[in-house]
Structures are given as C-alpha cells and as structure tokens.
Design a protein around this motif. Structure first.
Motif, PDB file in Angstrom:
ATOM      1  N   SER A  88     -14.704  25.977 -35.388  1.00 27.73           N
ATOM      2  CA  SER A  88     -15.723  27.014 -35.249  1.00 27.73           C
ATOM      3  C   SER A  88     -15.991  27.697 -36.597  1.00 27.73           C
ATOM      4  CB  SER A  88     -15.273  28.068 -34.237  1.00 27.73           C
ATOM      5  OG  SER A  88     -15.101  27.489 -32.956  1.00 27.73           O
ATOM      6  N   GLY A  89     -17.262  27.883 -36.901  1.00 30.14           N
ATOM      7  CA  GLY A  89     -17.647  28.525 -38.145  1.00 30.14           C
ATOM      8  C   GLY A  89     -17.824  27.567 -39.307  1.00 30.14           C
ATOM      9  N   ARG A  90     -17.416  26.312 -39.128  1.00 28.49           N
ATOM     10  CA  ARG A  90     -17.556  25.333 -40.204  1.00 28.49           C
ATOM     11  C   ARG A  90     -18.896  24.613 -40.088  1.00 28.49           C
ATOM     12  NH1 ARG A  90     -13.119  21.224 -41.413  1.00 28.49           N
ATOM     13  NH2 ARG A  90     -13.446  21.806 -43.590  1.00 28.49           N
ATOM     14  N   VAL A  91     -19.476  24.307 -41.236  1.00 29.54           N
ATOM     15  CA  VAL A  91     -20.709  23.528 -41.306  1.00 29.54           C
ATOM     16  C   VAL A  91     -20.352  22.148 -41.848  1.00 29.54           C
ATOM     17  CG1 VAL A  91     -22.996  23.314 -42.336  1.00 29.54           C
ATOM     18  CG2 VAL A  91     -22.124  25.574 -41.673  1.00 29.54           C
ATOM     19  N   ALA A  92     -20.645  21.120 -41.052  1.00 28.86           N
ATOM     20  CA  ALA A  92     -20.307  19.747 -41.423  1.00 28.86           C
ATOM     21  C   ALA A  92     -21.583  18.913 -41.517  1.00 28.86           C
ATOM     22  CB  ALA A  92     -19.358  19.129 -40.396  1.00 28.86           C
ATOM     23  N   VAL A  93     -21.749  18.187 -42.604  1.00 26.58           N
ATOM     24  CA  VAL A  93     -22.867  17.265 -42.783  1.00 26.58           C
ATOM     25  C   VAL A  93     -22.325  15.847 -42.649  1.00 26.58           C
ATOM     26  CG1 VAL A  93     -24.680  16.449 -44.338  1.00 26.58           C
ATOM     27  CG2 VAL A  93     -24.019  18.873 -44.344  1.00 26.58           C
ATOM     28  N   VAL A  94     -22.885  15.072 -41.718  1.00 22.98           N
ATOM     29  CA  VAL A  94     -22.444  13.703 -41.477  1.00 22.98           C
ATOM     30  C   VAL A  94     -23.628  12.776 -41.686  1.00 22.98           C
ATOM     31  CG1 VAL A  94     -21.388  12.084 -39.861  1.00 22.98           C
ATOM     32  CG2 VAL A  94     -20.749  14.507 -39.784  1.00 22.98           C
ATOM     33  N   THR A  95     -23.543  11.886 -42.670  1.00 21.15           N
ATOM     34  CA  THR A  95     -24.636  10.937 -42.892  1.00 21.15           C
ATOM     35  C   THR A  95     -24.523   9.783 -41.903  1.00 21.15           C
ATOM     36  OG1 THR A  95     -23.489   9.575 -44.547  1.00 21.15           O
ATOM     37  CG2 THR A  95     -24.619  11.549 -45.343  1.00 21.15           C
ATOM     38  N   GLY A  96     -25.673   9.294 -41.469  1.00 21.70           N
ATOM     39  CA  GLY A  96     -25.684   8.185 -40.508  1.00 21.70           C
ATOM     40  C   GLY A  96     -25.076   8.566 -39.179  1.00 21.70           C
ATOM     41  N   ALA A  97     -25.391   9.774 -38.710  1.00 21.91           N
ATOM     42  CA  ALA A  97     -24.727  10.314 -37.515  1.00 21.91           C
ATOM     43  C   ALA A  97     -25.423   9.950 -36.212  1.00 21.91           C
ATOM     44  CB  ALA A  97     -24.632  11.839 -37.632  1.00 21.91           C
ATOM     45  N   ASN A  98     -26.411   9.084 -36.248  1.00 22.19           N
ATOM     46  CA  ASN A  98     -27.163   8.797 -35.022  1.00 22.19           C
ATOM     47  C   ASN A  98     -26.554   7.674 -34.180  1.00 22.19           C
ATOM     48  OD1 ASN A  98     -28.631   7.383 -37.459  1.00 22.19           O
ATOM     49  ND2 ASN A  98     -28.915   6.049 -35.693  1.00 22.19           N
ATOM     50  N   SER A  99     -25.561   6.958 -34.726  1.00 23.20           N
ATOM     51  CA  SER A  99     -24.969   5.859 -33.957  1.00 23.20           C
ATOM     52  C   SER A  99     -23.585   5.541 -34.499  1.00 23.20           C
ATOM     53  CB  SER A  99     -25.854   4.601 -34.015  1.00 23.20           C
ATOM     54  OG  SER A  99     -25.916   4.098 -35.345  1.00 23.20           O
ATOM     55  N   GLY A 100     -22.849   4.722 -33.751  1.00 22.83           N
ATOM     56  CA  GLY A 100     -21.594   4.171 -34.220  1.00 22.83           C
ATOM     57  C   GLY A 100     -20.581   5.207 -34.662  1.00 22.83           C
ATOM     58  N   LEU A 101     -19.959   4.928 -35.794  1.00 24.92           N
ATOM     59  CA  LEU A 101     -18.906   5.794 -36.312  1.00 24.92           C
ATOM     60  C   LEU A 101     -19.422   7.187 -36.637  1.00 24.92           C
ATOM     61  CD1 LEU A 101     -17.265   3.191 -38.693  1.00 24.92           C
ATOM     62  CD2 LEU A 101     -16.308   4.020 -36.538  1.00 24.92           C
ATOM     63  N   GLY A 102     -20.641   7.271 -37.178  1.00 26.30           N
ATOM     64  CA  GLY A 102     -21.207   8.569 -37.505  1.00 26.30           C
ATOM     65  C   GLY A 102     -21.416   9.433 -36.286  1.00 26.30           C
ATOM     66  N   LEU A 103     -21.912   8.821 -35.216  1.00 28.08           N
ATOM     67  CA  LEU A 103     -22.113   9.549 -33.968  1.00 28.08           C
ATOM     68  C   LEU A 103     -20.774  10.015 -33.405  1.00 28.08           C
ATOM     69  CD1 LEU A 103     -23.867  10.520 -31.613  1.00 28.08           C
ATOM     70  CD2 LEU A 103     -23.727   8.206 -30.656  1.00 28.08           C
ATOM     71  N   ALA A 104     -19.771   9.146 -33.425  1.00 25.96           N
ATOM     72  CA  ALA A 104     -18.460   9.522 -32.915  1.00 25.96           C
ATOM     73  C   ALA A 104     -17.832  10.630 -33.755  1.00 25.96           C
ATOM     74  CB  ALA A 104     -17.542   8.301 -32.884  1.00 25.96           C
ATOM     75  N   THR A 105     -18.019  10.562 -35.066  1.00 23.24           N
ATOM     76  CA  THR A 105     -17.501  11.608 -35.951  1.00 23.24           C
ATOM     77  C   THR A 105     -18.188  12.931 -35.684  1.00 23.24           C
ATOM     78  OG1 THR A 105     -16.996   9.975 -37.676  1.00 23.24           O
ATOM     79  CG2 THR A 105     -17.189  12.273 -38.362  1.00 23.24           C
ATOM     80  N   ALA A 106     -19.509  12.909 -35.615  1.00 21.80           N
ATOM     81  CA  ALA A 106     -20.266  14.133 -35.359  1.00 21.80           C
ATOM     82  C   ALA A 106     -19.902  14.729 -34.001  1.00 21.80           C
ATOM     83  CB  ALA A 106     -21.763  13.842 -35.425  1.00 21.80           C
ATOM     84  N   THR A 107     -19.718  13.872 -33.002  1.00 25.22           N
ATOM     85  CA  THR A 107     -19.357  14.353 -31.670  1.00 25.22           C
ATOM     86  C   THR A 107     -17.992  15.041 -31.695  1.00 25.22           C
ATOM     87  OG1 THR A 107     -20.636  12.568 -30.626  1.00 25.22           O
ATOM     88  CG2 THR A 107     -18.964  13.655 -29.277  1.00 25.22           C
ATOM     89  N   GLY A 108     -17.030  14.415 -32.358  1.00 19.41           N
ATOM     90  CA  GLY A 108     -15.699  15.006 -32.441  1.00 19.41           C
ATOM     91  C   GLY A 108     -15.711  16.363 -33.109  1.00 19.41           C
ATOM     92  N   LEU A 109     -16.472  16.505 -34.177  1.00 18.00           N
ATOM     93  CA  LEU A 109     -16.547  17.779 -34.892  1.00 18.00           C
ATOM     94  C   LEU A 109     -17.258  18.835 -34.053  1.00 18.00           C
ATOM     95  CD1 LEU A 109     -17.446  16.363 -38.404  1.00 18.00           C
ATOM     96  CD2 LEU A 109     -15.305  17.503 -37.797  1.00 18.00           C
ATOM     97  N   ALA A 110     -18.352  18.435 -33.400  1.00 17.33           N
ATOM     98  CA  ALA A 110     -19.110  19.387 -32.579  1.00 17.33           C
ATOM     99  C   ALA A 110     -18.285  19.865 -31.393  1.00 17.33           C
ATOM    100  CB  ALA A 110     -20.414  18.750 -32.103  1.00 17.33           C
TER     101      ALA A 110
END
Length: 298
Positions: free
Chosen positions: A12-34
């Motif tokens: 909470s409170g952190r801002v994370a930028v994930v490139t290529g976050a619309n599918s695959g590993l990027g999507l899974a990474t973004a989901t975990g952080l969110a």
C-alpha cells in the motif's frame, strides 16, 4: 519454506510501473502487486489489451502507452510518468519479444536488442530521478535462461545483426545485455548513494505468449513436447515479485526457480553466466547504449 505471494509485504502506498503488463508474466506480476495494495501502472503497447488487463486485475491500476521499440514512445511515456507522479517505488522491466523473424525497431535497431535492452535502458534512465531518492525503491530487470546462449558475450562487432541473424542468438544476446545493464546500474546506484537498488529475476520456463514467433515446426514441437512441462505465468512471476518486494533482497541479487535446471519451481537466489559479470564489457555496453538511445544517465 517456499517463497510465495503470501510472503509479500503490504505494498500500500507504493507506485509500481510494470512494462508489458497486459499478458503473461507482466500481467501476473502486476496482479500480484495490485493484490497487495500497490498502485500499478500498466505500461503497454496495446491500449485495448491494457484496458482488458486492468479490468482483470482490479485494484489501483493506471494505463500508460509504451512501445519499447520506439524511442519517441519511450520518451513520451517517461514524460507522462513525470506528469502523473512525484515518485516511483518500483520499475519492473518485464516486456520483451522472443525469436521473431529479423525485424527492426522504429529507430533502426535489431528488434530484440532494441526492444528488450535499449528500450528499457532508455526508459530507466528517463525515470530514474523519480526513483533514486525514494527509500526502498527498486529497478527489477527480467532476465532469462536464454542469456546463457550468448556464451561468448555481446557481439559488439555485429550488435544489430546486420551481417548474420540468428533468432535465438539475438534473443540470448538481448537477455545477456539486460543482466549486464542490471549489474552496471547497481554499481552506479551504490556509488552515488541512491536509495534505489537494481535486481534481476528470471521465470524459468513459463507458459506465455512469447513463443508465438517460433517457426511453424518449432511451434508444433513446443505445443506437444515442451509446453506440457511449462509452469503457469503465476509461478513464473514469483522470482520477479520476490526481487520486487522481499525486504531481504539486495542490489544485484538475481532470483530464479529452485527446480532442476531452473526450469520451474519457487524463487531462490541464482547465479548468472560468467559473461554477465564482465565489467569491461558492461561499461562498453553502457557507453554504446547511451550513444544509440541518446539517454545519458546523470
């Protein structure tokens, strides 16, 4: 005990930028952080697919147009991040292309080297001022087992594959360049007293869309002989998530799966191939990358 998303501290409170976050590993990474409370910026080339990803992820997400194969797009994305945010806590350089036919970026670079390495090199340099004074901030670079293909190091004599193009060799070189960049960046951050650290991770062999560029015969082999052994993207993203969030992680740490041959499993510290540690080659690559992108790190 295996490290899982249950071990992730509150974001909470952190801002994370994930490139290529619309599918695959990027999507899974973004989901975990969110899911752990971070505000996640989905930096993607395709706005429609980014919107679909945001709907799947839920939580606090933002969309950012980013095509790493265009330095104009990289600069525009960096400028937009400066307009929106006073700071960034996490930059995950995840996006990439793997073994396509020989193509060039908008700026004339070999597509894999230009997208996987030069695009991320430029983006990181253009937004590093948003990270470097933020306690606990991190740059996570996605590596690959394929960096070992480039066992003789980066071919500076044919960096853009103008004399000879091998899909796999060019991909391996681009992933080796990612790791060399990570080590060189960490060295600079530490020397400057910045709050930011740079780390790496690799996903083992994960089921993603990266294999879509395989030649037809290899597509069949991948589908029936190799893909059944791939781990889902949610597991493949765990090394990245550990590098991004584990309080015990340190600069230049590199995480990968703990299973046989690092193909699948839970994230643990791993070693990179010898060429990735060549500091002379790292500095040469850094200089060449600044020259090619026009992005000079302060």
């Amino acid at each position: 005990m295996p490290w899982t998303t249950a071990d992730m501290p509150d974001q909470s409170g952190r801002v994370a930028v994930v490139t290529g976050a619309n599918s695959g590993l990027g999507l899974a990474t973004a989901t975990g952080l969110a899911q752990r409370g971070a505000t996640v910026v989905l930096a993607c080339r395709n706005p429609a697919r980014a919107e679909q990803a945001a709907a799947r992820i839920g939580g606090r997400t933002e969309l950012l147009q980013l095509d790493l194969a265009s330095l104009d797009s990289v600069r525009a994305a960096a400028a937009e991040l400066h307009r929106r945010h006073e700071r960034i806590d996490l930059l995950v350089n995840n996006a990439g292309v793997m073994i396509p036919p020989h193509q060039r970026t908008a700026d004339g670079f070999e597509l894999q080297f230009g997208t996987n390495h030069l695009g991320h090199f430029a983006l990181t340099g253009l937004v590093l001022d948003l990270l470097r004074e933020v306690p606990g901030s991190r740059v996570v670079v996605l590596g690959s087992l394929a960096h070992r293909i480039a066992r003789h190091g980066v071919n500076f004599g044919d960096l853009q594959s103008e004399r000879h193009y091998s899909r796999s060799r060019a991909y391996g070189q681009s992933k080796l360049a990612n790791l060399m960049f990570m080590y060189a960046l960490q060295r600079r951050l530490a020397a400057s007293g910045a709050e930011t650290i740079a780390l790496g991770a690799h996903p083992g062999y994960s089921a993603t869309e990266l294999s879509r560029h395989l030649p037809a015969a290899l597509q069949l082999a991948n589908r029936y002989a190799v893909a059944p052994f791939a781990q889902p993207a949610e597991l493949g993203a765990l090394p990245t998530l550990r590098a991004a969030t584990d309080p015990r992680a340190m600069g230049a740490h590199y995480y990968g799966p703990d299973g046989p041959f690092e193909v699948r499993g839970f994230p643990v510290l791993k070693a990179t191939a010898v060429p990735a540690h060549d500091e002379v080659a790292q500095e040469r690559l850094w200089t060449v990358s600044e020259e090619l992108t026009g992005v000079h790190y302060a």
